[in-house]
Each structure stands twice: as structure tokens, then as C-alpha cells.
Design a protein around this motif. Structure first.
Motif, mmCIF file in Angstrom:
data_model
loop_
_atom_site.group_PDB
_atom_site.id
_atom_site.type_symbol
_atom_site.label_atom_id
_atom_site.label_comp_id
_atom_site.label_asym_id
_atom_site.label_seq_id
_atom_site.Cartn_x
_atom_site.Cartn_y
_atom_site.Cartn_z
ATOM 1 N N HIS A 8 -1.199 5.828 3.993
ATOM 2 C CA HIS A 8 -0.372 5.547 5.172
ATOM 3 C C HIS A 8 0.708 6.617 5.355
ATOM 4 C CE1 HIS A 8 -1.362 1.170 6.174
ATOM 5 N NE2 HIS A 8 -1.474 1.862 7.278
ATOM 6 N N LYS A 9 1.312 7.063 4.260
ATOM 7 C CA LYS A 9 2.326 8.119 4.353
ATOM 8 C C LYS A 9 1.721 9.404 4.900
ATOM 9 C CE LYS A 9 5.748 10.734 1.708
ATOM 10 N NZ LYS A 9 5.647 11.810 2.645
ATOM 11 N N ALA A 12 1.092 9.049 8.585
ATOM 12 C CA ALA A 12 2.333 9.162 9.348
ATOM 13 C C ALA A 12 2.795 10.612 9.432
ATOM 14 C CB ALA A 12 3.413 8.293 8.721
ATOM 15 N N ASP A 13 2.680 11.343 8.318
ATOM 16 C CA ASP A 13 3.085 12.749 8.298
ATOM 17 C C ASP A 13 2.286 13.580 9.295
ATOM 18 O OD1 ASP A 13 4.907 12.176 6.301
ATOM 19 O OD2 ASP A 13 3.690 13.040 4.683
ATOM 20 N N ARG A 14 1.070 13.147 9.580
ATOM 21 C CA ARG A 14 0.187 13.887 10.495
ATOM 22 C C ARG A 14 0.034 13.193 11.852
ATOM 23 N NH1 ARG A 14 -0.653 14.988 5.393
ATOM 24 N NH2 ARG A 14 -1.443 16.998 4.704
ATOM 25 N N HIS A 15 0.941 12.263 12.125
ATOM 26 C CA HIS A 15 1.028 11.572 13.413
ATOM 27 C C HIS A 15 -0.219 10.749 13.746
ATOM 28 C CE1 HIS A 15 4.648 13.894 13.933
ATOM 29 N NE2 HIS A 15 3.964 14.983 13.697
ATOM 30 N N TYR A 16 -0.762 10.096 12.731
ATOM 31 C CA TYR A 16 -1.869 9.160 12.930
ATOM 32 C C TYR A 16 -1.347 7.761 12.680
ATOM 33 C CZ TYR A 16 -5.807 12.468 12.924
ATOM 34 O OH TYR A 16 -6.705 13.447 13.242
ATOM 35 N N ASP A 17 -1.551 6.874 13.645
ATOM 36 C CA ASP A 17 -1.283 5.468 13.386
ATOM 37 C C ASP A 17 -2.618 4.793 13.060
ATOM 38 O OD1 ASP A 17 -2.551 5.159 15.849
ATOM 39 O OD2 ASP A 17 -0.741 4.535 16.905
ATOM 40 N N LYS A 20 -5.285 5.074 15.879
ATOM 41 C CA LYS A 20 -5.889 6.399 16.034
ATOM 42 C C LYS A 20 -6.897 6.667 14.917
ATOM 43 C CE LYS A 20 -4.701 11.296 16.555
ATOM 44 N NZ LYS A 20 -3.598 12.254 16.639
#
Length: 66
Positions: A8-9, A12-17, A20
Motif C-alpha cells: 500500500h505504501k 501511494a508513493d506511485r499515485h495508485y489507489d 486504479k
């Protein structure tokens, strides 16, 4: 067992929720959430996540000893 916190981290760092990533894997958002909860994905799904997130050390996430 999959280290879902680290995954999950990284997402988030790569702008994926979740939505997506679910779309990239061909899953519904609900199915993706369920798989994250139980920590089980198929090898093709893992391969897709490694590529999409450019994971350099996949063993640490997908073969966690937690």
C-alpha cells in the motif's frame, strides 16, 4: 504472505489507489480489497504489480515472513 502495508505504501508513493490497481489487474475494487485483506494474489497479478509499481525488490513484499 504478502506485506500489504508495504505494498500500500508503494502504491501511494506511485499515485495508485486501490481502484486504479484493481483496474490494472482486471479486478473489481471489492475483489482487490478482499485480496489485500487476505494477502493472496495470483502470480500473474503479482507480476503486473511488480511492473506497474516498478518494484525493485519484490521478494521483500510478496514473500514476507510476517
Amino acid at each position: 504472505m504478502i506485506d500489504t502495508d508495504s505494498l500500500h505504501k508503494m502504491m501511494a508513493d506511485r499515485h495508485y489507489d486501490d481502484a486504479k490497481m484493481a483496474q490494472k489487474l482486471g479486478l473489481s475494487a471489492e475483489e482487490f480489497a478482499h485480496r489485500m485483506e487476505i494477502g493472496i494474489f495470483g502470480s500473474d497479478e503479482i507480476e503486473t504489480m511488480i511492473k506497474e509499481l516498478d518494484i525493485q525488490n519484490p521478494e521483500a513484499i510478496f514473500f514476507s515472513q510476517n
